[in-house]
Design a protein around this motif. Structure first.
Motif, PDB file in Angstrom:
ATOM      1  N   TYR A 315      27.771  53.099  19.504  1.00 57.81           N
ATOM      2  CA  TYR A 315      28.595  54.044  20.275  1.00 57.81           C
ATOM      3  C   TYR A 315      27.703  55.109  20.927  1.00 57.81           C
ATOM      4  O   TYR A 315      27.915  55.492  22.095  1.00 57.81           O
ATOM      5  N   MET A 318      26.000  53.631  23.982  1.00 58.30           N
ATOM      6  CA  MET A 318      26.949  53.496  25.089  1.00 58.30           C
ATOM      7  C   MET A 318      27.248  54.840  25.747  1.00 58.30           C
ATOM      8  O   MET A 318      27.388  54.947  26.969  1.00 58.30           O
ATOM      9  N   LYS A 324      29.941  50.278  28.858  1.00 57.58           N
ATOM     10  CA  LYS A 324      31.229  49.909  28.287  1.00 57.58           C
ATOM     11  C   LYS A 324      31.091  48.821  27.232  1.00 57.58           C
ATOM     12  O   LYS A 324      32.027  48.571  26.464  1.00 57.58           O
ATOM     13  N   GLU A 325      29.915  48.175  27.182  1.00 54.37           N
ATOM     14  CA  GLU A 325      29.671  47.140  26.184  1.00 54.37           C
ATOM     15  C   GLU A 325      28.180  46.946  25.989  1.00 54.37           C
ATOM     16  O   GLU A 325      27.367  47.334  26.833  1.00 54.37           O
ATOM     17  N   ASN A 327      25.331  43.949  24.350  1.00 54.88           N
ATOM     18  CA  ASN A 327      25.059  42.618  23.802  1.00 54.88           C
ATOM     19  C   ASN A 327      23.917  42.730  22.802  1.00 54.88           C
ATOM     20  O   ASN A 327      22.928  43.431  23.053  1.00 54.88           O
ATOM     21  N   THR A 390      28.892  40.277  21.873  1.00 57.58           N
ATOM     22  CA  THR A 390      29.243  41.382  22.768  1.00 57.58           C
ATOM     23  C   THR A 390      30.180  42.346  22.048  1.00 57.58           C
ATOM     24  O   THR A 390      31.242  41.946  21.555  1.00 57.58           O
ATOM     25  N   THR A 392      32.284  45.892  22.575  1.00 54.93           N
ATOM     26  CA  THR A 392      32.769  46.811  23.603  1.00 54.93           C
ATOM     27  C   THR A 392      33.021  48.198  23.011  1.00 54.93           C
ATOM     28  O   THR A 392      33.268  48.352  21.808  1.00 54.93           O
ATOM     29  N   LYS A 393      32.965  49.188  23.887  1.00 58.40           N
ATOM     30  CA  LYS A 393      33.264  50.559  23.480  1.00 58.40           C
ATOM     31  C   LYS A 393      34.716  50.677  23.020  1.00 58.40           C
ATOM     32  O   LYS A 393      35.030  51.387  22.061  1.00 58.40           O
ATOM     33  N   LYS A 394      35.589  49.947  23.680  1.00 57.99           N
ATOM     34  CA  LYS A 394      37.012  49.936  23.317  1.00 57.99           C
ATOM     35  C   LYS A 394      37.201  49.444  21.886  1.00 57.99           C
ATOM     36  O   LYS A 394      38.001  49.991  21.114  1.00 57.99           O
ATOM     37  N   PHE A 395      36.466  48.410  21.496  1.00 59.72           N
ATOM     38  CA  PHE A 395      36.546  47.874  20.133  1.00 59.72           C
ATOM     39  C   PHE A 395      36.146  48.944  19.116  1.00 59.72           C
ATOM     40  O   PHE A 395      36.809  49.119  18.083  1.00 59.72           O
ATOM     41  N   ASP A 405      37.124  58.701  22.941  1.00 58.25           N
ATOM     42  CA  ASP A 405      36.689  58.297  24.281  1.00 58.25           C
ATOM     43  C   ASP A 405      36.908  59.389  25.326  1.00 58.25           C
ATOM     44  O   ASP A 405      36.670  59.184  26.499  1.00 58.25           O
TER      45      ASP A 405
END
Length: 406
Positions: A315, A318, A324-325, A327, A390, A392-395, A405
């Motif tokens: 996090y 990011m 936003k993600e 890898n 991968t 993601t920031k959302k995850f 966020d």
């Protein structure tokens, strides 16, 4: 059993004799009905030998729940499910509605649906409702006592150690298993709870009796002061509905009695209202309809130190590079958390990414951006090849409540 004719005070079920005692006193001052195993000779002594020809005879027991269309005898079997003494009657439910608004908060429509389904569709699977709070005077225990008064003998209080015992006759055949101040610190107990909440068949075991197969429709409700880790679940445990309960605005020692007085009117209300939700899953509700911040907090507290540290580092990267993600391969993740002096292995990290986070890596080796954090905090990247995952920031935001966020 209540309301049986006096000529049916005794009965024979299979080869055993029973007595219906419909005047068993309780501490509440209300009488309840119990089926008591009886003795053939005692029946002859009390009523005479000819009375044996008059008593009803059944092939065995069954357990079919119903509250609005109850039948004591189904086919040639005696129904062990208990009728409730309350009858729907139009009236005020002001105190009940206010109390349930406190318990279910913004999810009141789902809460009312939950109670309506208990009353009208008792065999419907429902989520394991968990009411948590480390504060006093929240009404959690009052809620359990209210449900016990509502569904009477079909609701029972269960100790957590009951799940460690091979015997289950105290709660098998019940509608509700109520657990107050509970701590499940063993993963196998959590799994057993999850299994029982969606199983329709269970082996009934009692001391000195053979195991028999029965239909299962029990719903579990857990109340606890331990908000953080009373049970071990992950973010995919869709069977659990966890609600944080705030303290009541005032203390009312008569609250439970007031709620009990409104039960007939509340029953009437539940039989007339329209459900606010449609069946979305075998537990009726969709995961999104019952997911709460309290659930996310509980899940995060069950995560390992390695998981939390990896999520925090990803996090941070990011945020600083405005991604936003990200890898990464398991070896990359091991390297990142090692900067925080946390020891882990490639095998454990792969397990976290695949089993815990439910991520899938690339089928083929591909190029990706690999990040490295230097001792001075500088972040650098370079091209690398691997079967990367991968994230993601959302995850991270959805599964770790430390992140925001905004």
């Amino acid at each position: 059993m209540r309301g049986a004719n006096r000529t049916e005070v005794s009965m024979r079920i299979s080869w055993d004799y029973y007595l219906i005692d419909d005047d068993v006193p309780t501490v509440s001052g209300k009488s309840i009905t119990k089926l008591i195993k009886w003795n053939k000779q005692a029946i002859i002594d009390d009523f005479g030998k000819k009375y044996l020809d008059k008593i009803p005879k059944y092939n065995g027991f069954t357990c079919v729940p119903s509250h609005l269309n109850y039948k004591q005898v189904i086919g040639k079997r005696f129904n062990e499910y208990h009728p409730i003494s309350h009858k729907p009657k139009e009236g005020s439910i002001e105190k009940t509605y206010n109390f349930l608004s406190h318990i279910f908060g913004e999810q009141l429509p789902q809460g009312l649906d939950y109670l309506q389904l208990l009353l009208t569709k008792p065999t419907q699977y429902l989520p394991i409702l968990c009411l948590v709070s480390n504060e006093r005077n929240t009404g959690k225990s009052t809620f359990l006592k209210f449900l016990k008064a509502f569904f009477e003998a079909n609701a029972t209080f269960i100790e957590s150690n009951s799940f460690q015992s091979q015997f289950n006759s105290d709660w098998a055949g019940k509608l509700l298993g109520l657990m107050d101040e509970t701590l499940f610190n063993q993963e196998e107990i959590t799994e057993k709870l999850k299994y029982l909440s969606t199983s329709n068949i269970q082996k009934l075991e009692a001391k000195g009796k053979d195991r028999i197969e029965i239909y299962l429709f029990i719903k579990f409700i857990i109340c606890t002061n331990n908000e953080d880790n009373f049970i071990k679940i992950d973010e995919y445990s869709e069977r659990f509905w966890v609600r944080k309960i705030r303290p009541l605005n005032s203390t009312n020692s008569e609250m439970l009695e007031e709620l009990i007085q409104e039960i007939p009117a509340f029953m009437y209300y539940l039989t007339k209202r329209k459900l606010s939700t449609r069946k979305q899953s075998r537990m009726w509700f969709s995961f999104e309809q019952i997911k709460t911040k309290a659930f996310t907090k509980l899940v995060q507290n069950n995560k390992s130190r390695v998981e939390k540290e990896l999520a925090s580092i990803l996090y941070m990267i990011m945020e600083r590079i405005e991604l936003k993600e990200i890898n990464l391969c398991p070896y990359d993740a091991v390297s990142l958390v090692s900067k925080s002096r946390i020891k882990t292995s490639h095998t454990e990290m792969r397990k976290i990414l695949k089993r815990n986070w439910k991520l899938t890596n690339q089928n083929n080796t591909s190029w990706y951006e690999k990040f490295t954090i230097w001792p001075d905090g500088d972040i650098q990247s370079k091209k690398a090849k691997g079967r990367y995952f991968t994230i993601t920031k959302k995850f991270l935001i959805e599964n770790f409540d430390d992140f925001d966020d905004n």
